[in-house]
Design an enzyme around this catalytic site. Sequence first.
Site, PDB file in Angstrom:
ATOM      1  N   ASP A   6      52.330  17.455  70.478  1.00 32.95           N
ATOM      2  CA  ASP A   6      50.396  16.372  70.504  1.00 32.95           C
ATOM      3  C   ASP A   6      49.297  17.473  70.997  1.00 32.95           C
ATOM      4  O   ASP A   6      49.853  18.925  71.378  1.00 32.95           O
ATOM      5  CB  ASP A   6      51.026  15.878  71.661  1.00 32.95           C
ATOM      6  CG  ASP A   6      50.012  14.308  71.872  1.00 32.95           C
ATOM      7  OD1 ASP A   6      49.123  14.487  70.507  1.00 32.95           O
ATOM      8  OD2 ASP A   6      49.841  14.250  72.689  1.00 32.95           O
ATOM      9  N   SER A   7      48.582  16.924  71.056  1.00 32.96           N
ATOM     10  CA  SER A   7      47.467  17.950  71.372  1.00 32.96           C
ATOM     11  C   SER A   7      47.134  17.940  73.182  1.00 32.96           C
ATOM     12  O   SER A   7      46.466  18.519  73.689  1.00 32.96           O
ATOM     13  CB  SER A   7      45.739  17.157  71.211  1.00 32.96           C
ATOM     14  OG  SER A   7      45.700  15.940  71.265  1.00 32.96           O
ATOM     15  N   GLY A  39      41.250  14.321  67.433  1.00 28.21           N
ATOM     16  CA  GLY A  39      41.301  12.913  66.361  1.00 28.21           C
ATOM     17  C   GLY A  39      39.148  12.692  65.458  1.00 28.21           C
ATOM     18  O   GLY A  39      38.378  12.057  64.407  1.00 28.21           O
ATOM     19  N   CYS A  69      51.318  13.085  67.727  1.00 30.06           N
ATOM     20  CA  CYS A  69      50.122  12.844  67.649  1.00 30.06           C
ATOM     21  C   CYS A  69      49.869  11.609  66.546  1.00 30.06           C
ATOM     22  O   CYS A  69      49.971  12.063  65.024  1.00 30.06           O
ATOM     23  CB  CYS A  69      49.590  13.869  67.136  1.00 30.06           C
ATOM     24  SG  CYS A  69      47.734  14.640  66.891  1.00 30.06           S
ATOM     25  N   THR A  71      47.319  11.096  64.973  1.00 27.13           N
ATOM     26  CA  THR A  71      45.473  11.951  64.456  1.00 27.13           C
ATOM     27  C   THR A  71      47.156  12.704  62.771  1.00 27.13           C
ATOM     28  O   THR A  71      46.702  12.582  61.992  1.00 27.13           O
ATOM     29  CB  THR A  71      44.900  13.066  65.065  1.00 27.13           C
ATOM     30  OG1 THR A  71      44.441  11.977  65.535  1.00 27.13           O
ATOM     31  CG2 THR A  71      43.748  13.690  63.830  1.00 27.13           C
ATOM     32  N   CYS A 182      48.420   6.656  68.495  1.00 26.29           N
ATOM     33  CA  CYS A 182      47.796   7.215  69.234  1.00 26.29           C
ATOM     34  C   CYS A 182      48.453   7.154  70.227  1.00 26.29           C
ATOM     35  O   CYS A 182      48.407   6.731  70.897  1.00 26.29           O
ATOM     36  CB  CYS A 182      45.826   7.540  69.333  1.00 26.29           C
ATOM     37  SG  CYS A 182      46.264   9.153  70.615  1.00 26.29           S
ATOM     38  N   HIS A 184      48.042   8.762  73.367  1.00 28.82           N
ATOM     39  CA  HIS A 184      47.917   8.633  74.627  1.00 28.82           C
ATOM     40  C   HIS A 184      47.295   7.590  74.772  1.00 28.82           C
ATOM     41  O   HIS A 184      46.939   7.257  76.079  1.00 28.82           O
ATOM     42  CB  HIS A 184      46.348   9.367  74.240  1.00 28.82           C
ATOM     43  CG  HIS A 184      46.290  10.881  74.532  1.00 28.82           C
ATOM     44  ND1 HIS A 184      46.337  11.549  73.139  1.00 28.82           N
ATOM     45  CD2 HIS A 184      45.934  11.884  75.140  1.00 28.82           C
ATOM     46  CE1 HIS A 184      46.692  13.005  73.730  1.00 28.82           C
ATOM     47  NE2 HIS A 184      46.195  12.859  75.019  1.00 28.82           N
TER      48      HIS A 184
END
Length: 259
Positions: A6-7, A39, A69, A71, A182, A184
């Site tokens: 993931d970012s 994103g 992730c 995105t 997402c 997050h």
Amino acid sequence: MVGIFDSGVGGLTALAALRRFCPLCDVAYFGDTAHLPYGSRSEGTIMHYATAAVSTLAALSPEAVLVACGTVSTVCLPKLAEGYRFPVFGIAEAGTAAALAAAPHGRIAVLGTEATIRTGVFSRMILARRPDAVLTCLACPMFVFLAESGMNRPDDPIARLAVARTLAPLLSNPPEAILLGCTHFPWLSSLISPLFPDAALIDCGAAAARALSLRLRFPAGQGKTCFYITDSAAAFQRAARAVSGRVPEGEFFEVPPAE
């Protein structure tokens, strides 16, 4: 060993779910915090960073990699998955299935980053399975920032206002299921749920982790987690503590980011 990418700290939601289903599985978590957020970036840039991340995990010989992730899962997953001896999974398919199961009348809202919503991947997946679905897709560019900053408490007036204003278009026709596209976004569940008390919140990362655990038979490991962070490991730990209340257990390593 399973790789998770993931970012930032969003993928920790998928990691927690995987731990519930496969507690003894060893995990390598790659957090590309040097390039957060993904994103708002171009498709080429996202592909470049994602390729570097998966290549780093590939060097560790994983059984599979979960791209936690939204995105990357929607922008470039098929191309990203080419050429590896192990399967590379995203979160879109499992999240779509979970959203459809939770929406008997097909009223679904999809929340994602700007890049995710621009691809239309979730919409196409949902409509392919249920053509009569009533969809609303919203880009939520502030949500990653809120999560990474630990601004996810229901008593935070700024976070509460930002979430309420972003989701205002959904209030006139409340959805049955809100697909959090997402990883997050589940960190903001306590801010989203009061606005839509009758809607099911779909955690795509958790759904994907469950699907992955059912699809693959992982050899028993030691339940070890190693974190590979492209920026400051200490900053990642602070963000994890801010959003979840604790620092995840495991070894932390700082690795060079893709240029």
